[in-house]
Design an enzyme around this catalytic site. Structure first.
Site, PDB file in Angstrom:
ATOM      1  N   GLU A  12       7.336  99.080  67.364  1.00  0.00           N
ATOM      2  CA  GLU A  12       8.443  98.159  67.105  1.00  0.00           C
ATOM      3  C   GLU A  12       8.001  96.695  67.075  1.00  0.00           C
ATOM      4  O   GLU A  12       8.693  95.858  66.499  1.00  0.00           O
ATOM      5  CB  GLU A  12       9.567  98.390  68.131  1.00  0.00           C
ATOM      6  CG  GLU A  12      10.268  99.719  67.884  1.00  0.00           C
ATOM      7  CD  GLU A  12      11.253 100.128  68.965  1.00  0.00           C
ATOM      8  OE1 GLU A  12      12.210 100.855  68.638  1.00  0.00           O
ATOM      9  OE2 GLU A  12      11.078  99.756  70.143  1.00  0.00           O
ATOM     10  N   GLU A 173      17.682 100.937  75.173  1.00  0.00           N
ATOM     11  CA  GLU A 173      17.331  99.655  75.833  1.00  0.00           C
ATOM     12  C   GLU A 173      18.335  98.521  75.655  1.00  0.00           C
ATOM     13  O   GLU A 173      18.347  97.593  76.498  1.00  0.00           O
ATOM     14  CB  GLU A 173      15.966  99.135  75.331  1.00  0.00           C
ATOM     15  CG  GLU A 173      14.782 100.028  75.597  1.00  0.00           C
ATOM     16  CD  GLU A 173      14.615 101.149  74.573  1.00  0.00           C
ATOM     17  OE1 GLU A 173      15.198 101.021  73.462  1.00  0.00           O
ATOM     18  OE2 GLU A 173      13.938 102.144  74.862  1.00  0.00           O
ATOM     19  N   ASP A 196      17.203 108.097  62.829  1.00  0.00           N
ATOM     20  CA  ASP A 196      17.677 109.492  62.915  1.00  0.00           C
ATOM     21  C   ASP A 196      19.191 109.498  63.116  1.00  0.00           C
ATOM     22  O   ASP A 196      19.800 108.449  63.296  1.00  0.00           O
ATOM     23  CB  ASP A 196      16.986 110.211  64.087  1.00  0.00           C
ATOM     24  CG  ASP A 196      17.280 109.539  65.411  1.00  0.00           C
ATOM     25  OD1 ASP A 196      16.504 108.654  65.804  1.00  0.00           O
ATOM     26  OD2 ASP A 196      18.309 109.853  66.030  1.00  0.00           O
TER      27      ASP A 196
END
Ligand code: ADE
Length: 230
Positions: A12, A173, A196
């Site tokens: 990320e 998060e 997803d």
């Protein structure tokens, strides 16, 4: 001005470090923090590791130890809204912890005394993201993000989270970072690209699209930084 850019996984933040090219690395509290100067501002970049605890630690460290004054989160999420497809971007308007449960005491899901079910993200950066989206010719959805220490790969759980929090996407998060920033008065912006659909195929889809979706998110985040600097 010091801006924090945070992710949860190496993938990320990798596109951001790649774009910067040069940076210094500091080890602190069992994590690595990358510092760079970018167009006259200081950046502090890190991935926290997955989940609410590690992301709380990293967000707190970036603010309290490294002196970050704004925080931008870049990463991937599972879609709840049927409008969201793999690769699509979602900006969090507000965030909630879907796995926080003291309903046995009559409280709603996501609530503990002296807390709040939802934490709102910085409206100025949300407004700014609309201009960035236009300039990039991208469609970016705004919506509610639900966070929990759980990789959701189950239609029933996903629908429960969607219905209970009116959430459009879920991840692991965002809400914990939101709690930290809200408590410390640090404006924050949370962006996710869909990897997803949080369904039975989620783990396969996640593995396939983590890198490409993380890149979509990171590119947008750097345009947000450009806009903050301009
Ligand atoms: N992040 C990306 N996909 C996710 C999922 N299905 N559950 C939790 N966090 C995610």
């Amino acid at each position: 001005m010091k801006i924090a850019i945070m992710g949860a996984m190496p993938e990320e933040i990798a596109p951001i470090l790649e774009k910067l090219g040069t940076y210094t690395t500091t080890e602190y509290a069992k994590n690595k923090y990358y510092e760079a100067s970018y167009r006259g501002v200081d950046l502090i970049i890190a991935y926290s590791k997955i989940g609410k605890v590690f992301s709380t630690l990293t967000a707190s460290t970036m603010i309290e130890h490294f002196g970050a004054e704004k925080l931008l989160f870049s990463g991937v999420a599972g879609a709840i809204s049927s409008e969201l497809r793999v690769g699509d971007l979602i900006v969090a308007t507000k965030l909630s912890q879907h796995d926080l449960d003291i309903t046995a005491f009559g409280h709603p899901f996501g609530f503990v005394p002296e807390g709040a079910v939802f934490i709102e993200a910085d409206t100025q950066m949300i407004e700014m993201s609309k201009e960035v989206a236009t300039s990039m010719r991208k469609t970016v959805k705004e919506g509610i993000i639900a966070t929990g220490d759980q990789f959701v790969a189950n239609e029933q759980r996903k629908n429960w989270i969607g219905n209970t929090f009116n959430a459009d996407a879920l991840e692991m998060e965002g809400a914990s970072v939101a709690v930290v920033c809200d408590a410390l008065n640090i404006p924050f912006f949370i962006l996710r690209a869909i990897s997803d659909a949080a369904d039975v195929d989620a783990s396969f889809s996640f593995d396939e699209f983590l890198e490409s979706s993380a890149k979509e998110s990171a590119e947008f985040i750097m345009k947000m930084v450009d806009k903050l600097v301009d």
